[in-house]
Scaffold this active site. Structure first.
Site, mmCIF file in Angstrom:
data_model
loop_
_atom_site.group_PDB
_atom_site.id
_atom_site.type_symbol
_atom_site.label_atom_id
_atom_site.label_comp_id
_atom_site.label_asym_id
_atom_site.label_seq_id
_atom_site.Cartn_x
_atom_site.Cartn_y
_atom_site.Cartn_z
ATOM 1 N N CYS A 139 0.751 -1.121 -0.082
ATOM 2 C CA CYS A 139 0.210 -0.063 -0.024
ATOM 3 C C CYS A 139 0.673 1.393 0.133
ATOM 4 C CB CYS A 139 -1.166 -0.174 1.170
ATOM 5 S SG CYS A 139 -0.211 0.084 2.634
ATOM 6 N N HIS A 184 -2.926 1.331 6.853
ATOM 7 C CA HIS A 184 -2.983 1.435 5.477
ATOM 8 C C HIS A 184 -3.168 2.695 4.726
ATOM 9 C CE1 HIS A 184 -4.378 -0.632 1.824
ATOM 10 N NE2 HIS A 184 -5.455 0.003 1.545
ATOM 11 N N HIS A 196 -5.772 1.844 -4.512
ATOM 12 C CA HIS A 196 -4.892 1.393 -3.625
ATOM 13 C C HIS A 196 -4.344 -0.057 -3.948
ATOM 14 C CE1 HIS A 196 -8.140 -0.621 -1.047
ATOM 15 N NE2 HIS A 196 -8.568 -0.216 -2.125
#
Length: 223
Positions: A139, A184, A196
């Site tokens: 991420c 994240h 993402h």
């Protein structure tokens, strides 16, 4: 050994995905670009097919290294054009150019450019610890690589990216902003959506709700 364990734990936290919320974030299968963007055939000569099937008619044979125009990725295929012919080639055969367009105009316009560029890589793989937009990124590796393409050097981990750029209100988010969660991070693309590097199963994808998890910070990187 303690140092290695600490680094391993850090990366694990950097892109932790909460199973219970993943179902609320279904991937967008196709991200189309009317004008297309640059790609290159990265392996042996490949066949340009009329449709997304190995059995469909071959429109052309394209050699390794040849430049093509990419329109979108769908499943294991990319739609491309080569010498005036449009068709499909296996996704794994095409490398997307990471050369980003120049940022011009207002911060909002620049942010839209960043978001549009990030969407090119939808369908590419998630790789824990990776920072490569084609071969795989996690991420924070994905967000870092996207901004690196525009000349911005943001921190490596999702936790440190929560302090990058300028803090803005979630109600005032704009395309290109970093949407930060606990463990994240994603890029806001407008319309309530994010792009993402989600998980090994889904790879880089678009999710329809930026607030599918608790948002802890929104950061504006473009200046």
């Amino acid at each position: 050994m303690k140092a290695i364990a600490k680094r391993t734990a850090m990366f694990a936290v950097a892109c932790l995905m909460i199973t219970g919320t993943a179902a609320a974030s279904l991937p967008e299968k196709e991200v189309q670009a009317a004008s297309g963007y640059t790609g290159y055939i990265k392996s042996a000569t490949t066949s340009l097919k009329r449709s997304k099937s190995k059995k469909s008619k071959t429109l052309a044979r394209i050699k390794k290294g040849k430049k093509v125009t990419v329109y979108y990725t769908s499943g294991s295929w990319r739609k491309i054009s080569y010498k005036g012919k449009k068709g499909f080639v296996p996704k794994k055969r095409v490398k997307i150019s990471t050369k980003a367009p120049k940022l011009k105009g207002s911060k909002k316009t620049k942010g839209k450019t960043v978001a549009s560029f990030a969407k090119r890589f939808v369908g590419n793989p998630y790789r824990w610890g990776g920072t490569n937009l084609n071969t795989g990124a996690d991420c924070s590796g994905f967000t870092k690589a996207v901004y690196r393409s525009f000349g911005y050097n943001i921190p490596r981990t999702s936790s440190s990216q929560r302090r990058a750029g300028k803090k803005v209100s979630y109600k005032k988010e704009q395309p290109g902003d970093l949407i930060c969660y606990s463990g994240h991070v994603a890029i806001y693309i407008g319309g309530g959506k994010i792009v993402h590097a989600s998980s090994r199963k889904t790879g880089i994808k678009i999710s329809p709700k930026a607030n599918y998890r608790k948002v802890v910070s929104v950061r504006r990187i473009v200046r």
